[in-house]
Design a protein around this motif. Structure first.
Motif, PDB file in Angstrom:
ATOM      1  N   ASP A  58       1.455   8.598  14.168  1.00 20.14           N
ATOM      2  CA  ASP A  58       1.065   8.543  15.568  1.00 20.14           C
ATOM      3  C   ASP A  58       2.257   8.925  16.452  1.00 20.14           C
ATOM      4  N   HIS A  59       1.983   9.170  17.725  1.00 20.98           N
ATOM      5  CA  HIS A  59       3.018   9.662  18.643  1.00 20.98           C
ATOM      6  C   HIS A  59       4.164   8.666  18.815  1.00 20.98           C
ATOM      7  N   ARG A  60       3.873   7.369  18.784  1.00 23.55           N
ATOM      8  CA  ARG A  60       4.910   6.350  18.963  1.00 23.55           C
ATOM      9  C   ARG A  60       5.904   6.369  17.804  1.00 23.55           C
ATOM     10  N   THR A  61       5.397   6.521  16.585  1.00 27.56           N
ATOM     11  CA  THR A  61       6.269   6.563  15.411  1.00 27.56           C
ATOM     12  C   THR A  61       7.059   7.866  15.390  1.00 27.56           C
ATOM     13  N   ARG A  62       6.400   8.978  15.721  1.00 27.96           N
ATOM     14  CA  ARG A  62       7.097  10.277  15.746  1.00 27.96           C
ATOM     15  C   ARG A  62       8.247  10.273  16.742  1.00 27.96           C
ATOM     16  N   ALA A  63       8.094   9.559  17.861  1.00 28.19           N
ATOM     17  CA  ALA A  63       9.147   9.513  18.883  1.00 28.19           C
ATOM     18  C   ALA A  63      10.398   8.794  18.378  1.00 28.19           C
ATOM     19  N   VAL A  97       5.225   1.404  11.512  1.00 25.50           N
ATOM     20  CA  VAL A  97       5.079   2.807  11.104  1.00 25.50           C
ATOM     21  C   VAL A  97       3.578   3.030  11.000  1.00 25.50           C
ATOM     22  N   ARG A  98       3.029   3.757  11.982  1.00 29.13           N
ATOM     23  CA  ARG A  98       1.578   3.877  12.082  1.00 29.13           C
ATOM     24  C   ARG A  98       1.127   5.282  11.697  1.00 29.13           C
ATOM     25  N   PHE A  99       0.232   5.323  10.704  1.00 29.61           N
ATOM     26  CA  PHE A  99      -0.369   6.580  10.273  1.00 29.61           C
ATOM     27  C   PHE A  99      -1.789   6.657  10.799  1.00 29.61           C
ATOM     28  N   GLU A 100      -2.182   7.806  11.295  1.00 23.93           N
ATOM     29  CA  GLU A 100      -3.549   8.046  11.746  1.00 23.93           C
ATOM     30  C   GLU A 100      -4.298   8.744  10.623  1.00 23.93           C
ATOM     31  N   ASP A 101      -4.583   7.985   9.586  1.00 24.50           N
ATOM     32  CA  ASP A 101      -5.246   8.495   8.393  1.00 24.50           C
ATOM     33  C   ASP A 101      -6.208   7.419   7.911  1.00 24.50           C
ATOM     34  N   THR A 102      -7.469   7.782   7.732  1.00 23.27           N
ATOM     35  CA  THR A 102      -8.466   6.792   7.320  1.00 23.27           C
ATOM     36  C   THR A 102      -8.222   6.266   5.920  1.00 23.27           C
ATOM     37  N   GLN A 103      -7.411   6.965   5.106  1.00 25.24           N
ATOM     38  CA  GLN A 103      -7.106   6.469   3.767  1.00 25.24           C
ATOM     39  C   GLN A 103      -5.964   5.459   3.766  1.00 25.24           C
ATOM     40  N   VAL A 104      -5.326   5.263   4.904  1.00 27.42           N
ATOM     41  CA  VAL A 104      -4.294   4.241   5.051  1.00 27.42           C
ATOM     42  C   VAL A 104      -4.973   3.010   5.632  1.00 27.42           C
ATOM     43  N   SER A 105      -4.790   1.864   5.001  1.00 32.63           N
ATOM     44  CA  SER A 105      -5.377   0.614   5.493  1.00 32.63           C
ATOM     45  C   SER A 105      -4.695   0.194   6.788  1.00 32.63           C
ATOM     46  N   ARG A 106      -5.372  -0.648   7.551  1.00 36.74           N
ATOM     47  CA  ARG A 106      -4.771  -1.126   8.804  1.00 36.74           C
ATOM     48  C   ARG A 106      -3.456  -1.846   8.532  1.00 36.74           C
ATOM     49  N   ARG A 107      -3.434  -2.637   7.502  1.00 38.72           N
ATOM     50  CA  ARG A 107      -2.205  -3.294   7.030  1.00 38.72           C
ATOM     51  C   ARG A 107      -2.010  -2.820   5.602  1.00 38.72           C
ATOM     52  N   HIS A 108      -1.253  -1.753   5.413  1.00 36.76           N
ATOM     53  CA  HIS A 108      -1.184  -1.109   4.105  1.00 36.76           C
ATOM     54  C   HIS A 108      -0.011  -1.617   3.263  1.00 36.76           C
ATOM     55  N   ALA A 109       1.188  -1.598   3.834  1.00 33.07           N
ATOM     56  CA  ALA A 109       2.372  -1.981   3.059  1.00 33.07           C
ATOM     57  C   ALA A 109       3.420  -2.602   3.980  1.00 33.07           C
ATOM     58  N   ASP A 147      13.555   7.443  -3.832  1.00 31.86           N
ATOM     59  CA  ASP A 147      12.217   7.091  -4.310  1.00 31.86           C
ATOM     60  C   ASP A 147      11.153   7.687  -3.398  1.00 31.86           C
ATOM     61  N   VAL A 148      10.080   8.198  -4.009  1.00 28.80           N
ATOM     62  CA  VAL A 148       8.972   8.794  -3.272  1.00 28.80           C
ATOM     63  C   VAL A 148       7.873   7.747  -3.144  1.00 28.80           C
ATOM     64  N   VAL A 149       7.437   7.519  -1.915  1.00 27.82           N
ATOM     65  CA  VAL A 149       6.426   6.514  -1.617  1.00 27.82           C
ATOM     66  C   VAL A 149       5.195   7.221  -1.056  1.00 27.82           C
ATOM     67  N   ARG A 150       4.014   6.767  -1.499  1.00 27.96           N
ATOM     68  CA  ARG A 150       2.768   7.326  -0.963  1.00 27.96           C
ATOM     69  C   ARG A 150       1.853   6.196  -0.536  1.00 27.96           C
ATOM     70  N   VAL A 151       1.375   6.289   0.695  1.00 27.53           N
ATOM     71  CA  VAL A 151       0.341   5.406   1.220  1.00 27.53           C
ATOM     72  C   VAL A 151      -0.760   6.319   1.749  1.00 27.53           C
ATOM     73  N   GLY A 152      -1.980   6.137   1.270  1.00 21.66           N
ATOM     74  CA  GLY A 152      -3.051   7.053   1.658  1.00 21.66           C
ATOM     75  C   GLY A 152      -2.690   8.464   1.226  1.00 21.66           C
ATOM     76  N   ARG A 153      -2.791   9.408   2.148  1.00 19.68           N
ATOM     77  CA  ARG A 153      -2.400  10.792   1.844  1.00 19.68           C
ATOM     78  C   ARG A 153      -0.972  11.094   2.279  1.00 19.68           C
ATOM     79  N   ALA A 154      -0.325  10.147   2.934  1.00 21.46           N
ATOM     80  CA  ALA A 154       1.024  10.356   3.459  1.00 21.46           C
ATOM     81  C   ALA A 154       2.067  10.113   2.368  1.00 21.46           C
ATOM     82  N   VAL A 155       2.989  11.055   2.255  1.00 26.47           N
ATOM     83  CA  VAL A 155       4.069  10.960   1.274  1.00 26.47           C
ATOM     84  C   VAL A 155       5.394  10.993   2.031  1.00 26.47           C
ATOM     85  N   PHE A 156       6.265  10.049   1.709  1.00 26.90           N
ATOM     86  CA  PHE A 156       7.598  10.038   2.311  1.00 26.90           C
ATOM     87  C   PHE A 156       8.589   9.544   1.279  1.00 26.90           C
TER      88      PHE A 156
END
Length: 184
Positions: free
Chosen positions: A39-44, A86-98, A134-143
């Motif tokens: 989301d825009h807040r996290t990107r900033a 850290v907010r992802f705008e992805d439906t595959q990421v749970s509201r409280r994911h990690a 280490d590579v971490v994946r939540v939903g479709r997001a990889v970081f």
């Protein structure tokens, strides 16, 4: 009243492409532009890699380079919900994911009962200690988890010392043995 069958009927020759792999369905891309999912807040809050001071970061790579998100709090919530740090705008990421927890020199990621799971280096985890790279994946997001060490007197960045787990001796604790106390 007719009975309803809730099972999916797929032909056996559909093969492996129809099965779910690593918590995602095979029809969806495994790796996407993770930066576009933030989301825009996290990107900033993200900074370019070359401008980053020493510290711990979540690193996201895109076509223009690597951007880092500083882990400045002891607890960082990752998710789709509005309260996530850290907010992802992805439906595959749970509201409280990690949750990323920093305590002393150790950094752990904990799955926060997410639907899709949290993956570290391709393995689904409930709790994992993170190491640099280490590579971490939540939903479709990889970081990637990244550590930038402070430079020493020669101007060289010091890498964190890594001790293999096999080198650490386990200490047995006998709950019935009397405790030793220091006498001053």
């Amino acid at each position: 009243m007719p009975s309803t069958d809730h099972t999916s009927h797929r032909p056996a020759e559909a093969g492996l492409a129809e099965r779910e792999t690593h918590g995602m369905s095979a029809g969806q891309p495994l790796v996407v532009d993770s930066l576009s999912l933030l989301d825009h807040r996290t990107r900033a809050q993200m900074i370019p890699e070359q401008d980053a001071p020493a510290g711990r970061y979540l690193s996201i790579e895109d076509a223009e380079g690597t951007l880092l998100l500083p882990l400045t709090r002891p607890i960082t919530h990752i998710g789709r919900g509005l309260v996530a740090d850290v907010r992802f705008e992805d439906t595959q990421v749970s509201r409280r994911h990690a949750i990323v927890a920093v305590r002393g020199q150790a950094v752990r990621i904990l799955d926060d009962r997410s639907t899709g799971g949290t993956f570290v280096n391709g393995r689904r985890v409930t709790v994992a200690e993170l190491a640099d790279g280490d590579v971490v994946r939540v939903g479709r997001a990889v970081f990637r988890y990244a550590v930038i060490a402070a430079p020493d007197a020669d101007g060289q960045a010091r890498r964190p010392r890594r001790v293999p787990v096999s080198a650490v001796r386990r200490r047995r604790v006998n709950p019935r043995a009397p405790r030793r106390t220091a006498v001053g």
